[in-house]
Design a protein around this motif. Structure first.
Motif, PDB file in Angstrom:
ATOM      1  N   THR A 148      -9.528   3.640   0.178  1.00 47.56           N
ATOM      2  CA  THR A 148      -9.583   2.181   0.560  1.00 47.56           C
ATOM      3  C   THR A 148      -8.802   2.235   2.134  1.00 47.56           C
ATOM      4  OG1 THR A 148      -9.332   1.079  -1.550  1.00 47.56           O
ATOM      5  CG2 THR A 148      -8.342  -0.171   0.548  1.00 47.56           C
ATOM      6  N   GLY A 149      -9.271   1.681   3.029  1.00 52.89           N
ATOM      7  CA  GLY A 149      -8.476   1.653   4.317  1.00 52.89           C
ATOM      8  C   GLY A 149      -8.818   2.702   5.204  1.00 52.89           C
TER       9      GLY A 149
ATOM     10  N   LEU B 181      -1.696   3.736   6.857  1.00 53.18           N
ATOM     11  CA  LEU B 181      -2.371   2.557   6.459  1.00 53.18           C
ATOM     12  C   LEU B 181      -2.011   1.347   7.029  1.00 53.18           C
ATOM     13  CD1 LEU B 181      -3.231   3.012   2.703  1.00 53.18           C
ATOM     14  CD2 LEU B 181      -4.852   3.348   4.635  1.00 53.18           C
ATOM     15  N   THR B 182      -2.604   0.324   7.626  1.00 55.04           N
ATOM     16  CA  THR B 182      -2.278  -0.739   7.877  1.00 55.04           C
ATOM     17  C   THR B 182      -1.596  -1.784   6.839  1.00 55.04           C
ATOM     18  OG1 THR B 182      -4.439  -2.029   7.583  1.00 55.04           O
ATOM     19  CG2 THR B 182      -4.017  -0.859   9.859  1.00 55.04           C
ATOM     20  N   ALA B 183      -0.974  -2.995   7.240  1.00 54.47           N
ATOM     21  CA  ALA B 183      -0.573  -3.742   6.198  1.00 54.47           C
ATOM     22  C   ALA B 183      -1.772  -4.314   5.461  1.00 54.47           C
ATOM     23  CB  ALA B 183       0.215  -4.695   6.788  1.00 54.47           C
ATOM     24  N   ASP B 184      -2.718  -4.611   6.177  1.00 45.73           N
ATOM     25  CA  ASP B 184      -3.785  -5.172   5.282  1.00 45.73           C
ATOM     26  C   ASP B 184      -4.395  -4.244   4.474  1.00 45.73           C
ATOM     27  OD1 ASP B 184      -3.630  -7.795   6.509  1.00 45.73           O
ATOM     28  OD2 ASP B 184      -5.236  -7.545   7.965  1.00 45.73           O
ATOM     29  N   SER B 185      -4.604  -2.974   4.638  1.00 37.58           N
ATOM     30  CA  SER B 185      -5.034  -1.966   3.613  1.00 37.58           C
ATOM     31  C   SER B 185      -4.151  -1.589   2.757  1.00 37.58           C
ATOM     32  CB  SER B 185      -5.551  -0.541   4.776  1.00 37.58           C
ATOM     33  OG  SER B 185      -6.438  -0.922   5.820  1.00 37.58           O
TER      34      SER B 185
ATOM     35  N   LEU C 233      -3.215  -2.047  -3.057  1.00 37.62           N
ATOM     36  CA  LEU C 233      -2.423  -2.419  -4.164  1.00 37.62           C
ATOM     37  C   LEU C 233      -3.304  -3.151  -5.241  1.00 37.62           C
ATOM     38  CD1 LEU C 233       0.745  -2.929  -2.569  1.00 37.62           C
ATOM     39  CD2 LEU C 233       0.549  -1.245  -4.238  1.00 37.62           C
ATOM     40  N   GLU C 234      -4.166  -4.093  -4.688  1.00 37.77           N
ATOM     41  CA  GLU C 234      -5.149  -5.021  -5.565  1.00 37.77           C
ATOM     42  C   GLU C 234      -5.985  -3.976  -6.406  1.00 37.77           C
ATOM     43  OE1 GLU C 234      -6.978  -8.153  -3.875  1.00 37.77           O
ATOM     44  OE2 GLU C 234      -4.976  -9.067  -2.936  1.00 37.77           O
ATOM     45  N   ARG C 235      -6.640  -3.179  -5.470  1.00 38.25           N
ATOM     46  CA  ARG C 235      -7.634  -2.329  -6.138  1.00 38.25           C
ATOM     47  C   ARG C 235      -6.961  -1.265  -7.192  1.00 38.25           C
ATOM     48  NH1 ARG C 235     -11.382  -0.837  -0.911  1.00 38.25           N
ATOM     49  NH2 ARG C 235     -12.385  -2.861  -0.811  1.00 38.25           N
ATOM     50  N   ALA C 236      -5.786  -0.614  -7.022  1.00 38.32           N
ATOM     51  CA  ALA C 236      -5.431   0.069  -7.949  1.00 38.32           C
ATOM     52  C   ALA C 236      -4.807  -0.336  -9.059  1.00 38.32           C
ATOM     53  CB  ALA C 236      -4.313   0.979  -7.092  1.00 38.32           C
ATOM     54  N   LEU C 237      -4.266  -1.804  -8.681  1.00 39.48           N
ATOM     55  CA  LEU C 237      -3.523  -2.406 -10.016  1.00 39.48           C
ATOM     56  C   LEU C 237      -4.617  -3.190 -10.808  1.00 39.48           C
ATOM     57  CD1 LEU C 237       0.009  -3.185  -8.221  1.00 39.48           C
ATOM     58  CD2 LEU C 237      -0.422  -1.805 -10.125  1.00 39.48           C
TER      59      LEU C 237
END
Length: 372
Positions: free
Chosen positions: A31-32, A200-204, A209-213
């Motif tokens: 991601t990112g 990584l940027t803040a958005d990334s 985090l959303e994808r991993a959790l």
């Protein structure tokens, strides 16, 4: 904020990640880095062999990006030759590439002939035709991690291979540290393309985090994890694993939230300690004073530790300056440095440092709002 789908949360609410260890380099979603991957693909799949040098801070995701590159859109037909450089192999001539070179090593009268013989042997080990012997095989890809740790012999052989253009070479190296002269020469001579991989940027970070959790993360929790990880993927993974293991990062009614103080955990603390490095007692004291009292006025800190120690703290990359009106202030370069230094500071030393800081504040007359 994304919402979890109906089948993401089992009855009862609390949930653990769906598969794998949170900190596995392979289990976390890629991601990112999609834009960086898109930039690298044409360089590796073009008509001519090319050398790519990917640099960035340790743990930022350089090796993962290279693996995605070689396993995905730029997957070579020929085999990928891997050679991780280490501090140990740095002391051995051709140590990093020893497992790829012919045995026994060819005896040659001069260094240039030796490099040619070694390059021929490395390429011959792959063969120069396809299995039917009817056409040349595609050039193999040589991947080397931590190129800044290469011994001089391996670095010289890399330069020789880059000039010959017999194979594609993909390198990673830590930014901010010297590269072997031969690797620098590849960049200066136009044989290698150097690309810096930023954090990584803040958005990334939020999306990762959303994808991993497997679900949404409460905003202030995501911001705290981003700030403490600094966009470093490895550090983010370690923070999440430590939080889930300690129960301070939990799934509450379908949203991941922080419950309690952030604990770096044993593994991340060890990584940060290695990043901080071995410090003289005077520099360690200065870093610990910052950990307990940051931000400190640069004049106050200089009075406590002396200008030479302050310069050395900056030389190690442990401190950063900022302005507060007309006042110059100093902080540790990363929030995790303070967490780990406070965590590992003996109680008696903490008390001594706190007394020193209190005395320093009293000397300034308690004029600023933050002084109490």
């Amino acid at each position: 904020m994304r919402h979890r789908t109906a089948d993401s949360v089992p009855p009862g609410g609390s949930r653990r990640p769906l598969t794998g260890s949170l900190t596995s380099a392979h289990s976390w979603p890629f991601t990112g880095r999609e834009d960086a991957l898109g930039e690298l693909v044409p360089l590796l799949t073009g008509p001519d062999p090319y050398v790519l040098l990917l640099t960035g801070p340790a743990g930022v995701g350089k090796t993962r990006l290279v693996r995605e590159l070689l396993a995905g859109p730029a997957r070579p037909v020929a085999r990928v030759l891997t050679a991780p450089a280490t501090e140990s192999t740095r002391r051995i001539p051709f140590g990093a590439l020893a497992h790829l070179l012919p045995e026994p090593l060819p005896a040659a009268g001069g260094r240039s002939n030796l490099l040619r013989a070694l390059a021929d042997g490395l390429l011959a080990a792959e063969g120069d035709t396809d299995p039917n012997g009817t056409a040349p095989k595609p050039a193999p890809v040589l991947q080397i991690d931590d190129t800044h740790l290469l011994d001089d012999g391996s670095a010289a052989l890399l330069l020789h291979l880059a000039v010959r253009r017999n194979l594609r070479i993909v390198l990673t190296a830590r930014s901010g540290v010297p590269l072997p002269d031969a690797v620098d020469a590849m960049v200066r001579g136009g044989y290698a393309r150097r690309l810096e991989l930023p954090p990584l940027t803040a958005d990334s970070v939020g999306l990762l985090l959303e994808r991993a959790l497997g679900g949404p993360v409460e905003g202030s929790t995501a911001d705290l994890l981003r700030r403490y990880s600094g966009g470093n993927v490895l550090w983010l993974q370690q923070l999440v694993e430590a939080g889930t293991a300690a129960g301070t990062l939990t799934d509450t009614a379908g949203v991941w939230q922080r419950k309690g103080p952030l604990d770096p955990g044993t593994e991340l603390s060890g990584l940060v300690e290695r990043r901080i490095g071995r410090l003289s007692p005077a520099v360690r004291r200065a870093a610990e004073l910052l950990a307990l009292g940051e931000p400190l006025g640069s004049a106050e800190l200089e009075h406590l530790v002396g200008p030479a120690v302050l310069d050395e703290l900056d030389h190690h990359g442990l401190a950063t300056g900022e302005s507060d009106g007309r006042r110059a202030r100093v902080r540790l370069a990363h929030p995790l440095y303070g967490e780990v230094l406070r965590q590992r500071m003996p109680a008696h030393r903490r008390r001594r440092h706190c007394r020193e800081l209190a005395d320093a504040v009293r000397r300034t007359g308690m004029r600023r709002r933050a002084d109490p």
